[in-house]
Design an enzyme around this catalytic site. Structure first.
Site, PDB file in Angstrom:
ATOM      1  NE  ARG A  87      -3.330   2.908   0.590  1.00 17.56           N
ATOM      2  CZ  ARG A  87      -4.407   3.271   1.269  1.00 17.56           C
ATOM      3  NH1 ARG A  87      -5.061   2.405   1.991  1.00 17.56           N
ATOM      4  NH2 ARG A  87      -4.843   4.515   1.217  1.00 17.56           N
ATOM      5  NE  ARG A  96      -7.556   3.643  -2.089  1.00 16.96           N
ATOM      6  CZ  ARG A  96      -7.983   4.470  -1.159  1.00 16.96           C
ATOM      7  NH1 ARG A  96      -8.472   4.001  -0.043  1.00 16.96           N
ATOM      8  NH2 ARG A  96      -7.950   5.744  -1.327  1.00 16.96           N
ATOM      9  CG  ASP A  99      -8.402   1.765   2.237  1.00 15.19           C
ATOM     10  OD1 ASP A  99      -7.550   2.146   3.054  1.00 15.19           O
ATOM     11  OD2 ASP A  99      -9.558   2.219   2.201  1.00 15.19           O
ATOM     12  CG  ASP A 101     -10.657   2.309   5.869  1.00 14.44           C
ATOM     13  OD1 ASP A 101      -9.541   2.801   6.081  1.00 14.44           O
ATOM     14  OD2 ASP A 101     -11.309   2.510   4.826  1.00 14.44           O
TER      15      ASP A 101
END
Length: 170
Positions: A87, A96, A99, A101
């Site tokens: 990343r 990307r 990712d 989260d």
């Protein structure tokens, strides 16, 4: 889940390279992290880009994890997995490889430098809400069921690319 374990939902996505393979590799890497057990994997959704729209479509998923890591330690583990998978953070909402989260950490609300849970904009993003509801159907965001937020969100262009269980960590 033991008293010291917390259920957290992590959102995963990417739009470069082998999108499906990158998400699978991230799930496997998360499952290998000390203090993290992957309990459920959502369906895989193909979604148009959000925020910055001049980029390829994303694949998105979510995992429900059981963890004894504190929120900041979980974030560090997530960032380590992202970095190990290549990343690069070049632009906000940009393309990307991967990712990850922290969408939810139990029912906690956390507002610290570099860590906001529930994830900001979560209640507006069908690409995060749909997989979240797959793995945590009774989850609430800001006192409302995530299912209700999902029903009100813009899911235009989003398709279910793979059913839940498409990937088993290991």
């Amino acid at each position: 889940m033991s008293a010291t374990m917390v259920g957290a939902v992590l959102g995963l996505g990417g739009n470069l390279g082998d999108r499906r393979g990158n998400i699978a590799a991230a799930i496997d890497a998360l499952a290998a992290e000390p203090g993290i057990t992957v309990a459920a994997v959502s369906a895989l959704y193909e979604t148009p880009p959000w925020g910055k729209t001049d980029q390829p479509a994303f694949l998105n998923a979510a995992v429900l994890v059981e963890t004894d890591l504190a929120p900041r330690a979980l974030l560090e583990a997530v960032l380590g997995v992202e970095q190990a998978l290549g990343r690069l953070r070049l632009e906000r909402w940009g393309p990307r490889l991967i990712d990850i989260d922290i969408l939810l950490y139990g029912d906690r609300v956390i507002e610290e430098a570099g860590l906001t849970v529930p994830h900001p904009f979560l209640h507006q993003r069908a690409f995060a809400l749909a997989p979240l509801v797959d793995v945590a159907p009774d989850a609430e965001i800001a006192g409302r069921p995530a299912r209700d937020w999902l029903a009100e969100s813009d899911a235009a262009g989003m398709i279910r690319a793979e059913q839940p269980g498409w990937h088993q960590p290991g």
